[in-house]
Design a protein around this motif. Structure first.
Motif, PDB file in Angstrom:
ATOM      1  N   ILE A  59       0.862  -1.185   0.000  1.00  8.61           N
ATOM      2  CA  ILE A  59       0.000   0.000   0.000  1.00  8.61           C
ATOM      3  C   ILE A  59       0.894   1.228   0.000  1.00  8.61           C
ATOM      4  N   THR A  60       0.339   2.342  -0.439  1.00  8.90           N
ATOM      5  CA  THR A  60       1.109   3.586  -0.439  1.00  8.90           C
ATOM      6  C   THR A  60       1.032   4.240   0.932  1.00  8.90           C
ATOM      7  N   LEU A  61       1.874   5.208   1.150  1.00 12.01           N
ATOM      8  CA  LEU A  61       1.868   5.931   2.417  1.00 12.01           C
ATOM      9  C   LEU A  61       0.537   6.655   2.615  1.00 12.01           C
ATOM     10  N   LYS A  62       0.004   7.226   1.555  1.00 11.28           N
ATOM     11  CA  LYS A  62      -1.282   7.923   1.631  1.00 11.28           C
ATOM     12  C   LYS A  62      -2.404   6.953   2.020  1.00 11.28           C
ATOM     13  N   GLN A  63      -2.405   5.765   1.430  1.00  8.75           N
ATOM     14  CA  GLN A  63      -3.413   4.761   1.782  1.00  8.75           C
ATOM     15  C   GLN A  63      -3.266   4.336   3.244  1.00  8.75           C
ATOM     16  N   ALA A  64      -2.043   4.186   3.709  1.00 11.49           N
ATOM     17  CA  ALA A  64      -1.807   3.798   5.099  1.00 11.49           C
ATOM     18  C   ALA A  64      -2.329   4.867   6.056  1.00 11.49           C
ATOM     19  N   GLY A  80      -6.151   6.373  10.016  1.00  9.95           N
ATOM     20  CA  GLY A  80      -7.053   7.401  10.516  1.00  9.95           C
ATOM     21  C   GLY A  80      -8.448   6.858  10.793  1.00  9.95           C
ATOM     22  N   ILE A  81      -8.940   6.060   9.870  1.00  4.85           N
ATOM     23  CA  ILE A  81     -10.276   5.474  10.044  1.00  4.85           C
ATOM     24  C   ILE A  81     -10.305   4.563  11.267  1.00  4.85           C
ATOM     25  N   PHE A  82      -9.341   3.662  11.370  1.00  3.90           N
ATOM     26  CA  PHE A  82      -9.377   2.685  12.450  1.00  3.90           C
ATOM     27  C   PHE A  82      -9.012   3.287  13.803  1.00  3.90           C
ATOM     28  N   GLU A  83      -8.163   4.293  13.831  1.00  9.41           N
ATOM     29  CA  GLU A  83      -7.866   4.965  15.110  1.00  9.41           C
ATOM     30  C   GLU A  83      -9.116   5.671  15.640  1.00  9.41           C
ATOM     31  N   LEU A  84      -9.847   6.347  14.749  1.00  6.68           N
ATOM     32  CA  LEU A  84     -11.071   7.016  15.189  1.00  6.68           C
ATOM     33  C   LEU A  84     -12.138   6.014  15.620  1.00  6.68           C
ATOM     34  N   MET A  85     -12.246   4.906  14.876  1.00  6.56           N
ATOM     35  CA  MET A  85     -13.195   3.866  15.269  1.00  6.56           C
ATOM     36  C   MET A  85     -12.834   3.261  16.622  1.00  6.56           C
TER      37      MET A  85
END
Length: 57
Positions: free
Chosen positions: A36-41, A46-51
Protein backbone atom coordinates in the motif's frame (compact mmCIF):
# COMPACT_ATOMS: atom_id res chain seq x y z
CA UNK A 1 -0.69 27.01 34.68
CA UNK A 2 -2.85 24.65 36.65
CA UNK A 3 -1.90 21.04 37.28
CA UNK A 4 -4.89 19.85 35.26
CA UNK A 5 -3.67 21.60 32.11
CA UNK A 6 -0.14 20.28 32.59
CA UNK A 7 -1.41 16.75 33.19
CA UNK A 8 -3.65 16.97 30.11
CA UNK A 9 -0.76 18.12 27.93
CA UNK A 10 1.46 15.30 29.18
CA UNK A 11 -1.30 12.74 28.62
CA UNK A 12 -1.90 14.03 25.08
CA UNK A 13 1.82 13.86 24.32
CA UNK A 14 2.10 10.29 25.61
CA UNK A 15 -1.02 9.16 23.74
CA UNK A 16 0.27 10.73 20.52
CA UNK A 17 3.63 8.95 20.82
CA UNK A 18 2.10 5.58 21.72
CA UNK A 19 -0.28 5.85 18.78
CA UNK A 20 2.54 6.73 16.41
CA UNK A 21 4.54 3.74 17.62
CA UNK A 22 1.58 1.40 17.12
CA UNK A 23 1.01 2.74 13.61
CA UNK A 24 4.66 2.31 12.72
CA UNK A 25 4.58 -1.30 13.91
CA UNK A 26 1.40 -2.19 12.06
CA UNK A 27 1.88 -0.29 8.80
CA UNK A 28 5.65 -0.23 8.41
CA UNK A 29 5.90 -3.58 6.66
CA UNK A 30 2.94 -2.90 4.38
CA UNK A 31 4.29 0.44 3.21
CA UNK A 32 7.87 -0.86 3.09
CA UNK A 33 6.92 -3.75 0.83
CA UNK A 34 4.92 -1.38 -1.39
CA UNK A 35 1.70 -3.33 -0.78
CA UNK A 36 0.00 0.00 0.00
CA UNK A 37 1.11 3.59 -0.44
CA UNK A 38 1.87 5.93 2.42
CA UNK A 39 -1.28 7.92 1.63
CA UNK A 40 -3.41 4.76 1.78
CA UNK A 41 -1.81 3.80 5.10
CA UNK A 42 -2.60 7.22 6.58
CA UNK A 43 -6.24 6.94 5.51
CA UNK A 44 -6.58 3.39 6.83
CA UNK A 45 -4.95 4.26 10.14
CA UNK A 46 -7.05 7.40 10.52
CA UNK A 47 -10.28 5.47 10.04
CA UNK A 48 -9.38 2.69 12.45
CA UNK A 49 -7.87 4.97 15.11
CA UNK A 50 -11.07 7.02 15.19
CA UNK A 51 -13.20 3.87 15.27
CA UNK A 52 -11.12 2.46 18.12
CA UNK A 53 -11.36 5.65 20.12
CA UNK A 54 -15.11 5.82 19.56
CA UNK A 55 -15.87 2.20 20.33
CA UNK A 56 -13.51 1.64 23.23
CA UNK A 57 -13.53 5.19 24.58
Amino acid sequence: MSWLIVASLIAFYLAWNLGANDVANSMGTSVGSKAITLKQAIVIVGIFELMGAGVFG
